[in-house]
Design an enzyme around this catalytic site. Structure first.
Site, PDB file in Angstrom:
ATOM      1  N   ASN A 153       0.591  -1.014  -0.051  1.00 60.84           N
ATOM      2  CA  ASN A 153      -0.063   0.152  -0.502  1.00 60.84           C
ATOM      3  C   ASN A 153       0.957   1.490   0.346  1.00 60.84           C
ATOM      4  OD1 ASN A 153       0.875  -0.663   2.928  1.00 60.84           O
ATOM      5  ND2 ASN A 153      -1.072   0.552   3.857  1.00 60.84           N
TER       6      ASN A 153
ATOM      7  N   GLU B 273       5.101  -3.707  12.328  1.00 57.11           N
ATOM      8  CA  GLU B 273       3.892  -2.331  11.955  1.00 57.11           C
ATOM      9  C   GLU B 273       2.819  -3.502  11.298  1.00 57.11           C
ATOM     10  OE1 GLU B 273       3.977  -0.470  14.014  1.00 57.11           O
ATOM     11  OE2 GLU B 273       6.106  -0.720  14.583  1.00 57.11           O
TER      12      GLU B 273
ATOM     13  N   CYS C 267      -2.756   2.056   7.112  1.00 54.90           N
ATOM     14  CA  CYS C 267      -2.642   1.420   8.479  1.00 54.90           C
ATOM     15  C   CYS C 267      -3.786   2.482   9.295  1.00 54.90           C
ATOM     16  CB  CYS C 267      -1.925   0.538   8.408  1.00 54.90           C
ATOM     17  SG  CYS C 267      -0.456   1.757   8.301  1.00 54.90           S
TER      18      CYS C 267
END
Length: 482
Positions: free
Chosen positions: A152, A250, A284
């Site tokens: 992404n 993460e 995210c």
């Protein structure tokens, strides 16, 4: 003609050992093949790690400002090729031109930042209790770092892992996500042109289950940095720590924006819309929950619907919101629309694929808003990696804060308010690694720590800025009585 890429290992562009390749396609036009990449296997991954191990000693011994000069050179090369890389990012990932261009610039800025930080690397001097003795610390590189990155942000996230790792004297092996690896591989073109020594940075494309697993498991790897889904991240963390490696992960988010009665409603609608629908909700840190006080709930819903109505969905080059990256991601978003309706939430806008000739083939989805969402509904608890916003009603600030904290995630959170008291309490009590006041949940500064709480992170090491440097170094204490 389709561009064909190779792995970059030990300073050379190499074909995969099995001779197999995979293709990437344009999510706005899936029949359009963008490029092909090695479908690498463990043998290729192991060769990359071995090259990194061999190069690590000499790279660590290279003066830090000299390492920084190479990073600066790579950043300049990226800057010169900015529009070319922007176009590649649009075609493989589907971002709009503004989003893709901004991400490429982010990578440039990251390399410039860490290039300058190499001048400040070192340690600290302390006072010794012994006469004529020195007492100080030095920071040494961890060694070889395995970097696993998502699709992404396919150039920004590799950049913010690669730059601090290389600046501090580590060598690296990168396995980028297979849906959009092009701009990450192009980073290594820049490294090569900037004069990075062979073996210092290596990239191997192919499935994470094969290539990523081999890199993580290799005895020559000392540290693992992973960004991706919580499910995969937990497996990566377990495997790496079982082998005694330093690890940072993460992961996902379920990011809230609290809107209080004192908020400027127009500003709140703008911020929530930007956070929810920017980058097609595929971040995210995207805002997936707006938690709004009862007194302004209906008015806010109307305002954010108006924002969604204004969004032009289409191919990234000339629209406000591009496609989702793949058919699987599109189907996942549409599945959550069905789930939300079955749970009793009220579909206010969107919820399907948009009409139009130019949108028929691509993985496009409408900006989607649900109202009357219960905090326990699945769309209020589970990460939806698409442009879907759940609007939840709260009776008080305390109620809103409880709802905000009431998920297993804790990455980014924001509040829109005109009350300093509420803002300060929010910052103090919200369970998130990033807390924002009168700002959208997305968007990060590159010189401050980034990471989450709970299932959004391993909660071990932060990324970016000084924290990024900390992950890739070990502090050594020196007693010198010479």
């Amino acid at each position: 003609m389709v561009t064909s890429y190779q792995n970059y290992v030990d300073g050379e562009w190499r074909e995969p050992s099995n001779g197999e390749y995979f293709e990437t396609t344009d999510p706005a036009s899936p029949n359009d093949v963008v490029a092909e990449y090695p479908r690498s296997v463990a043998k290729d991954a192991n060769a990359a790690v071995e090259a990194a191990v061999s190069a690590q000693g000499d790279w660590a011994a290279t003066p830090a400002p000299e390492r920084g000069a190479i990073l600066r050179g790579a950043g300049s090369i990226l800057a010169d090729r900015k529009e070319e890389l922007t176009q590649l990012l649009i075609r493989e990932e589907g971002k709009t031109h503004a989003e893709a261009s901004g991400e490429v610039q982010r990578a440039v800025d990251i390399f410039y930042y860490f290039a300058e930080k190499t001048r400040d690397l070192g340690g600290s001097v302390k006072s010794s209790s012994k006469p004529q003795s020195g007492l100080y610390t030095v920071d040494v590189p961890v060694g070889v770092a395995a970097l696993i990155t998502p699709w992404n942000y396919p150039i920004a996230i590799p950049a913010w892992k690669l730059a601090p790792a290389l600046a501090t004297g580590n060598t690296v092996v990168l396995n980028p996500a297979s849906l959009a690896p092009g701009v990450a591989v192009e980073l290594f073109e820049a490294f090569d042109e900037a004069g990075l020594p062979p073996g210092v940075a290596n990239v191997v494309t192919g499935p994470g289950s094969t290539v990523g697993d081999a890199i993580i498991s290799h005895d020559g790897v000392d540290a693992v940095s992973f960004t991706g889904s919580s499910k995969v991240g937990e497996a990566v963390y377990s495997k790496a720590t079982d082998n005694g490696k330093r690890v940072q992960t993460e992961l996902g988010g379920k990011n809230p924006t609290i809107v209080t009665p004192s908020a400027d409603l127009e500003e709140a609608a703008d911020l929530v819309s930007a956070g929810a629908f920017g980058v097609t909700g595929q971040a995210c840190t995207a805002c997936s929950r707006a938690i709004v006080h009862t007194d302004i709930y209906d008015e806010f819903v109307d305002a954010v619907i108006a924002r969604a109505n204004e969004i032009d969905v289409g191919p990234g080059e000339n629209s406000d919101m591009g496609p989702q990256i793949s058919e699987n991601e599109l189907e996942g978003t549409l599945e959550y629309v069905d789930i939300a309706e079955k749970d009793g939430a009220n579909l206010e806008i969107g919820g399907g694929r948009p009409d139009g000739e130019r949108l028929r083939e691509g993985y496009f989805v409408e900006p989607t808003i649900f109202s009357d969402v219960d905090p326990d509904h699945r769309i209020a608890q589970e990460e939806v990696f698409g442009p879907l916003l759940a609007v939840i009603e709260a009776e008080s600030f305390e109620d809103a804060l409880t709802v905000a904290n009431g998920t297993s995630y804790g990455l980014s959170a924001s509040i829109v308010t005109d009350s300093h008291t509420e803002a300060e309490r929010f910052v103090r009590e919200v369970e998130a690694g990033v807390a924002k006041v009168n700002d959208k949940t997305t968007g990060l500064e590159l010189h401050v720590p980034f990471g989450g709480f709970k299932q959004s992170s391993s909660e071990t090491w932060r990324e970016q800025g000084e924290a990024g440097i900390g992950f890739y170094t070990i502090e050594k204490t020196v007693y010198n009585s010479f």
